[in-house]
Write a protein that holds these residues in place. Structure first.
Motif, PDB file in Angstrom:
ATOM      1  N   GLU A 158      52.806  38.577  39.908  1.00  0.00           N
ATOM      2  CA  GLU A 158      51.631  38.605  40.374  1.00  0.00           C
ATOM      3  C   GLU A 158      50.883  37.337  40.209  1.00  0.00           C
ATOM      4  N   GLN A 182      49.906  34.736  43.745  1.00  0.00           N
ATOM      5  CA  GLN A 182      48.540  34.002  43.788  1.00  0.00           C
ATOM      6  C   GLN A 182      48.275  33.111  45.241  1.00  0.00           C
ATOM      7  N   GLN A 216      38.444  44.972  42.167  1.00  0.00           N
ATOM      8  CA  GLN A 216      39.759  45.075  42.508  1.00  0.00           C
ATOM      9  C   GLN A 216      39.930  46.342  43.080  1.00  0.00           C
ATOM     10  N   ASN A 240      39.632  45.003  46.697  1.00  0.00           N
ATOM     11  CA  ASN A 240      40.797  44.991  47.297  1.00  0.00           C
ATOM     12  C   ASN A 240      41.592  46.097  47.916  1.00  0.00           C
ATOM     13  N   ALA A 273      44.992  40.668  48.413  1.00  0.00           N
ATOM     14  CA  ALA A 273      46.023  40.690  47.355  1.00  0.00           C
ATOM     15  C   ALA A 273      46.898  41.456  47.141  1.00  0.00           C
ATOM     16  N   GLU A 312      48.021  45.400  43.089  1.00  0.00           N
ATOM     17  CA  GLU A 312      48.180  44.823  41.892  1.00  0.00           C
ATOM     18  C   GLU A 312      48.331  46.004  40.639  1.00  0.00           C
ATOM     19  N   THR A 367      44.297  41.541  35.481  1.00  0.00           N
ATOM     20  CA  THR A 367      44.154  40.927  36.775  1.00  0.00           C
ATOM     21  C   THR A 367      44.595  39.490  36.704  1.00  0.00           C
ATOM     22  N   THR A 368      45.190  39.263  37.710  1.00  0.00           N
ATOM     23  CA  THR A 368      45.466  37.758  38.252  1.00  0.00           C
ATOM     24  C   THR A 368      45.480  37.557  39.615  1.00  0.00           C
ATOM     25  N   LYS A 369      46.083  38.146  40.503  1.00  0.00           N
ATOM     26  CA  LYS A 369      45.972  37.548  41.940  1.00  0.00           C
ATOM     27  C   LYS A 369      44.870  38.205  42.669  1.00  0.00           C
ATOM     28  N   ALA A 370      44.269  39.403  42.112  1.00  0.00           N
ATOM     29  CA  ALA A 370      43.198  39.933  42.818  1.00  0.00           C
ATOM     30  C   ALA A 370      41.838  39.034  42.485  1.00  0.00           C
ATOM     31  N   LYS A 396      43.898  50.030  34.038  1.00  0.00           N
ATOM     32  CA  LYS A 396      43.897  49.291  35.094  1.00  0.00           C
ATOM     33  C   LYS A 396      42.439  49.547  35.838  1.00  0.00           C
TER      34      LYS A 396
END
Ligand code: G6P
Length: 610
Positions: free
Chosen positions: A256, A260, A349, A375, A393, A396, A401-404, A605
């Protein structure tokens, strides 16, 4: 699941797909066959799903075409087999799994105890199943019993239920906790999130608040709380199943992190019209309201809250609108002043975080217009907000979380540019230049990600650190908050983020020889100030890693022990790049310490309970 196939393997596979959400025990219940006196077998196991797979021989030991399954994240009572779901009545007339919290379970439990029910677990869920059973014993009709229980229960729930005397049906009911229903030629599926059923079907129904459904192998019927049948249209899920797989990466988090640039690219594209201008008309943001807008609140939890902290700097600077940022768990329990012409932006997200959802409802109650940056399409927050901006995104999976987060930041930038333009704070040319800069971000992110090995090397040297302090000023402070959260979430190293100017007001007393300080210093006008802070902590023995712009790296190297140069972009967009090395650093620190990167202990999550 109810249908033509063996239920247990489907249940276990679905639970596996949602493992990333975090849990401490699991269980399934499967009906042997559809004879009225057929046994319902319940198997539970504490710990990872692997234990349940072993206990059931991957589902083979529990045959049958109809069943329910659950992973539990303890809220009432310790993680144990006894507290794990499914819960049932002594005679197995009702078997149930539950997500959410029953607030008045003590009172229900006491009343039911007086009328002869015995309780074995410490859970709130056991009160629900026995309450439904007590009504069922009166009417003999599941939907009547469930709706009566819904009127009695306070709190949140997504229930999936089997009734012993109704061998061909499963029942569900929902209030505030996520629940979806899927269908294909093989049968019907119930899940709390799309990835659980994505490899079986893309045809999904969203069940509303205070609604029920009865599922058979070939049909789903929906009812309101008055048991009147209601029509629902299915939705086709667009995600491809692969995006919920690891695709060659060792962990979802690393995958993830690398997704990005794409997440950001997709999100920008979705906000641009054919002329390449930011266009939110799809979200039907009403122009007249925007013109009168006087104040914005950003309300969220966790990393999404950190996006809000960055948003405060960006929107005030660019659009000159006063902004407040608040934790949803605080906002929901105070009496916020939400004067007319206020926009409350909820960032999430999952679109299901309990505190964020409650904050959204509070804002609406107070008469504010609400906008959700979300998201997950069709999630509760997305459905209840007045306006929605989706981040693109994709699914996820890693808990951290990273890309969200990156896609949310992007949504905030787009919002700020559009508002600034609308309010005459940016000319069309200036806005176009900023959009161009936004479009250059994915390429710069890719460049940063190519340099991963250097960060990996640094992380491997720091795994013994006991404490890490992240410091920064302005937007660099906003990013320090996120860097510190990532680090503690997955590596379990104690870390704190401080506005660099606050060091002297307390945390500097904790600096000892060898303490690691990560300084983010990418704002030229504040560079000297942060360098002075670095000298202060170094004088007390700290080791300092400094993140700075490529153009300032040499200068930073004169003061810091290690320097990590970051490509340059517009100062307000710089957080999109700065966050990446911090995510990578947390990932490799966690990896080197042998932590369960994708499923860190005690975390979930989607935090759908308070
Ligand atoms: C959990 C997750 C975090 C996330 C937070 C808010 O704590 O582990 O990564 O930032 O919830 O979640 P949301 O879905 O509302 O963005």
């Amino acid at each position: 699941y109810i249908g033509k196939k063996q239920a247990a393997p489907i249940l276990l596979r679905g639970l596996e797909k949602l493992e990333y959400r975090g849990y401490d025990s699991a269980g399934i219940a499967v009906r042997e066959n559809s004879a009225p006196d057929a046994k319902i077998n319940i198997v539970k196991a504490k710990g990872r799903l692997k234990a349940l797979l072993e206990k059931t021989d991957c589902g083979r030991a529990v045959p049958g075409l109809c069943g329910i399954g659950h992973t539990r994240w303890a809220t009432h009572g310790e993680p144990s087999e006894l507290n794990a779901h499914p819960h049932c009545t002594d005679d197995l007339s009702v078997v149930l799994v539950h997500n959410g919290i029953i607030e008045n379970y003590q009172e229900i439990r006491e009343k039911l105890t007086k009328s002869g029910y015995r309780f074995y677990s410490q859970t709130d869920t056991e009160a629900a199943v026995k309450l439904i059973d007590s009504y069922y014993k009166q009417s003999g009709e599941p939907l009547t019993a469930i709706s009566q229980a819904m009127l009695r229960i306070r709190g949140s729930y997504a229930f999936a239920m089997m009734f012993r005397d109704f061998p061909d049906s499963l029942f569900v009911a929902r209030k505030d906790s996520p629940l979806i229903i899927g269908q294909n030629g093989d049968g019907c599926y119930i899940a709390s999130d799309v990835p659980a059923i994505l490899d079986s079907t893309r045809t999904v129904y969203y069940i509303g608040n205070l609604e029920m459904a009865q599922l058979t192998a070939g049909a789903v019927h929906f009812y309101n709380i008055d048991r009147e049948e209601i029509e629902k249209e299915p939705v086709q899920i667009q995600w491809d199943a692969e995006s919920a797989e690891k695709g060659g990466y060792e962990h979802f988090m690393l995958k993830e992190i690398h997704e990005q640039p794409q997440a950001v690219r997709d999100t920008i594209q979705s906000y641009l019209n054919e002329q390449g201008e930011i266009d939110f008309s799809a979200a039907s943001l009403d122009d007249a309201f925007l013109k009168q807008l006087e104040r914005i609140y950003f309300v969220a939890c966790g990393s999404a809250y950190h996006v809000g902290v960055a948003a405060q700097y960006v929107l005030e600077d660019l659009a000159k609108i006063p902004v407040r940022v608040e934790l949803a768990s605080e906002f929901r329990y105070r009496d916020p002043l939400v004067p007319e012409n206020t926009l409350v932006v909820i960032i999430s997200q999952s679109g299901e975080t309990a505190d964020s959802l409650a904050a959204l409802r509070k804002a609406k109650e107070q008469g504010a217009k609400t906008l959700a940056i979300v998201n997950v399409v069709g999630s509760t927050i997305a459905r209840e907000a007045d306006y929605v901006f989706y981040t693109l995104a994709g699914p996820e999976i890693a808990v951290a979380t990273t890309k969200a987060y990156s896609a949310q930041l992007l949504a905030v930038y787009a919002l700020a540019i559009a508002f600034a333009q609308d309010r005459g704070q940016l000319t069309d040319d200036q806005a176009a230049a900023l959009v161009q800069e936004l479009e250059s971000l994915p390429g710069k992110m890719e460049r940063l990600l190519e340099d991963e090995e250097r960060i990996q090397w640094f992380a491997s040297k720091q795994i013994a650190a006991k404490d890490i302090f992240f410091i920064g000023r302005g937007l660099d402070y906003a990013i320090s908050l996120e860097g510190s959260l990532k680090m503690k979430e997955i590596s379990y190293i104690h870390s704190e983020a401080y506005a660099a100017g606050e060091l002297k007001h307390g945390p500097i007393s904790l600096i000892e020889p060898g303490t690691l300080v990560i300084a983010v210093a990418t704002i030229p006008s504040l560079f000297d100030k942060t360098m002075a802070n670095i000298r202060e902590v170094k004088a007390r023995g700290a080791k300092v890693l400094c993140l700075t712009l490529e153009s300032m790296a040499q200068e930073a190297g004169k003061t810091a022990d290690y320097v990590l140069p970051i490509p340059e972009t517009h100062p307000l967009l710089q957080p999109s790049l700065n966050v990446i090395p911090l995510q990578v650093l947390a990932y490799y620190a966690a990896l080197a310490r042998g932590c369960d990167v994708d499923k860190p202990r005690n975390l979930a999550k989607s935090v759908t309970v308070e």
